[in-house]
Design an enzyme around this catalytic site. Structure first.
Site, mmCIF file in Angstrom:
data_model
loop_
_atom_site.group_PDB
_atom_site.id
_atom_site.type_symbol
_atom_site.label_atom_id
_atom_site.label_comp_id
_atom_site.label_asym_id
_atom_site.label_seq_id
_atom_site.Cartn_x
_atom_site.Cartn_y
_atom_site.Cartn_z
ATOM 1 N N LYS A 132 0.851 -1.182 0.000
ATOM 2 C CA LYS A 132 0.000 0.000 0.000
ATOM 3 C C LYS A 132 0.892 1.238 0.000
ATOM 4 O O LYS A 132 1.490 1.605 1.012
ATOM 5 C CB LYS A 132 -0.923 0.066 1.228
ATOM 6 C CG LYS A 132 -2.032 1.135 1.031
ATOM 7 C CD LYS A 132 -2.569 1.698 2.321
ATOM 8 C CE LYS A 132 -1.760 2.824 2.861
ATOM 9 N NZ LYS A 132 -1.792 4.077 2.020
ATOM 10 N N GLU A 178 10.472 2.113 10.197
ATOM 11 C CA GLU A 178 11.436 3.195 9.971
ATOM 12 C C GLU A 178 10.634 4.487 10.109
ATOM 13 O O GLU A 178 9.840 4.836 9.232
ATOM 14 C CB GLU A 178 12.060 3.077 8.578
ATOM 15 C CG GLU A 178 13.095 4.142 8.303
ATOM 16 C CD GLU A 178 13.496 4.188 6.842
ATOM 17 O OE1 GLU A 178 13.745 5.303 6.345
ATOM 18 O OE2 GLU A 178 13.528 3.129 6.201
ATOM 19 N N CYS A 211 13.772 11.169 6.164
ATOM 20 C CA CYS A 211 13.852 10.798 7.581
ATOM 21 C C CYS A 211 15.240 11.011 8.147
ATOM 22 O O CYS A 211 15.396 11.258 9.346
ATOM 23 C CB CYS A 211 13.404 9.354 7.772
ATOM 24 S SG CYS A 211 14.381 8.164 6.830
ATOM 25 N N GLU A 230 9.611 16.980 14.449
ATOM 26 C CA GLU A 230 10.001 16.743 13.057
ATOM 27 C C GLU A 230 9.181 17.626 12.119
ATOM 28 O O GLU A 230 7.958 17.510 12.067
ATOM 29 C CB GLU A 230 9.814 15.273 12.686
ATOM 30 C CG GLU A 230 10.344 14.939 11.305
ATOM 31 C CD GLU A 230 10.208 13.469 10.954
ATOM 32 O OE1 GLU A 230 11.155 12.928 10.353
ATOM 33 O OE2 GLU A 230 9.171 12.872 11.276
#
Length: 505
Positions: free
Chosen positions: A191, A266, A300, A399
């Site tokens: 997905k 992750e 990331c 973040e």
């Protein structure tokens, strides 16, 4: 005709692939509309115009795909590793043959600059080749001897797995997750992120055209709240590999708990680049700029916190600001563009809101800090540097996932380490110093899964990739990927008679 205009003409031709009807799900080797007929539009962040209409999968579609993956699993798992190796290399060859098409579609769908996306498809092919070469030995284990006993370990594929990939570099990250799953003998339900679904469709087509059997790789587009949740809860799916936000990872863990899903996450990062006065400052500045402003800062492993020794703080941040101010913001298909448009208006708003938060907290905008009126009028944000910041500010703790860098001074090694570790994340870290003893001490104490010393992020595929704290669970790369996608068995053989306790005799 300019290079940009040439590239736009090519891109239009490649995008025709998606403009006729609805981009279907791919299940059991067949194009399948969503069970309820639902669709959604994917927009280009360049001009906010629709690129394609895409099938919006739901629980029914995930169930269809999971059953297809289950049906294909036994034959695929039993295939010799040498045969899988040849097939995965054929997929890599086909990716290389269509590398330009993949890059152009990715640029238009994500806003990432061609300067970086031109290499993304080739990196994807490298991922397939790397794991293809390891497929023949994926089941290999160890021999372990004991007194009167000989043990042999082996690995077997865990079963059908779910792969959920993000929107920032979707093609490369899809290959990074799916190639080892296939090499291990698993079947896949993929997905992709709803913001950038198009190259996932190209990838599954490439794999099947290269000879991948039907049902081994299934693609279901959709949103996290329906297709994503159904995938993480489905009893036929034995593991979930996910790349994305930390909060979403926590949600997936809760959703998969009932079926005892194995997970590999992750997740987010607030990665420090730590620069001591004895470092090569020009190289450190180039690396820091690259790691926050390449890929629009939507990565990331971006170095989004800049920790600089006080004695060089003013000089070094001025150097960063100068470099940031010269970065070209523009159309992603312009070969000179470094920063393209942010992925989506929702994310652009998030990034701009954080810039406003930083200013309200008292940080100084030393570069950027504004929306840019780029070509097409899309989601352009200037490369931004905050100075006069401290580690308690939200811009230093949360973040942002955009081209925004927060620079914080430190007095000595102890304070640098304290600042570096004082966040909820622990994905990556970057250390710049010429003192070997300091480098050894600092990297030993730094809370991060991956650390580069005197370097930007240079990946070596056999090494482990992953983070600690809220940045993830588990490791990818090399044999670590097989540890996730396979179960380990131990078989013990008695090599001589031994005393067996008699009961009831």
């Amino acid at each position: 005709m300019s290079r940009l205009q040439e590239n736009l003409t090519k891109a239009e031709g490649y995008l025709d692939h998606f403009k006729h009807g609805v981009v279907a799900n791919r299940i059991g080797g067949e194009d399948v509309a969503a069970a309820d007929g639902a669709t959604f539009e994917t927009l280009s962040p360049i001009d906010l115009k629709p690129l394609a209409r895409v099938a919006r999968g739901s629980a029914a579609d995930i169930d269809h795909a999971a059953r297809a993956a289950k049906s294909a699993f036994a034959e695929w798992a039993a295939m010799p590793g040498t045969t899988r190796k040849k097939l995965l290399h054929k997929i890599a060859d086909a990716i290389v043959a269509r590398a330009e098409e993949i890059a152009f579609v990715e640029c238009m769908d994500t806003g990432q600059a061609l300067k970086f996306m031109a290499k993304a498809a080739l990196r994807g092919a490298e991922n397939f080749r790397f794991f293809a070469d390891r497929a023949p030995e994926a089941r290999d284990g160890k021999s372990l001897r004991a007194e009167g006993q000989f043990n042999v370990t082996t690995r077997v594929p865990i079963g059908p797995v779910g792969i959920i990939t993000p929107w920032n570099t979707p093609f490369m990250l899809s290959t990074w997750k799916i190639a080892p799953a296939l090499a291990a003998g698993c079947t896949v339900v993929h997905k992709p992120a709803e913001f950038s679904p198009l190259t996932a469709r190209l990838l599954v087509e490439i794999a099947e055209e290269a000879g991948l059997p039907k049902g081994v790789w299934n693609l279901v587009n959709g949103f996290g709240e329906d297709a994503g949740r159904a995938l993480t809860e489905h009893p036929l799916i034995k593991a979930i590999g996910f790349v994305g936000e930390s909060r979403t990872g926590a949600m997936i863990m809760r959703q998969g708990a009932e079926t005892l899903k194995r997970v590999h996450f992750e997740l987010g990062g607030k990665n420090p680049v730590i620069v001591f006065a004895d470092a090569d400052l020009e190289r450190a500045a180039d690396a820091a700029v690259f790691m926050i402003y390449s890929l629009n800062g939507e990565r990331c492993t971006s170095s989004s916190r800049l920790l600089v020794e006080t004695s060089i703080y003013e000089k070094f941040t001025a150097l960063i600001a100068e470099k940031a101010s010269r970065i070209k913001v523009g159309h992603p298909l312009d070969p000179e563009t470094v920063v393209g448009p942010i992925i989506h208006p929702e994310h652009e708003k998030k990034v701009l809101d954080y810039i406003a938060i930083g200013q309200a907290e008292g940080a100084k905008v030393a570069a950027g800090g504004t929306k840019v009126e780029g070509p097409g009028g899309g989601c352009y944000v200037a490369p931004t540097l905050f100075t006069a910041a401290n580690n308690r500010m939200r811009i230093a703790q949360e973040e942002i996932f955009g081209p925004v860098l927060t620079a914080i001074p430190f007095a000595d090694e102890d304070e640098a380490l304290s600042l570096a570790n004082d966040v909820q994340y622990g994905l990556a870290g970057y250390l710049w110093t010429s003192d070997l003893g300091r480098a050894l001490r600092f990297t030993d104490a730094l809370e991060a899964g991956m650390i580069w010393v005197n370097s930007e992020n240079v990946r070596h595929l056999p090494t482990p990739f992953g983070g600690v704290k809220n940045s993830g669970i588990g490791r990818d790369g090399g044999d670590w990927s097989f540890d996730f996608y396979m179960e380990t068995k131990n078989i013990a053989f008695a090599t001589k008679p031994h005393a067996i306790t008699k009961l009831g005799g």
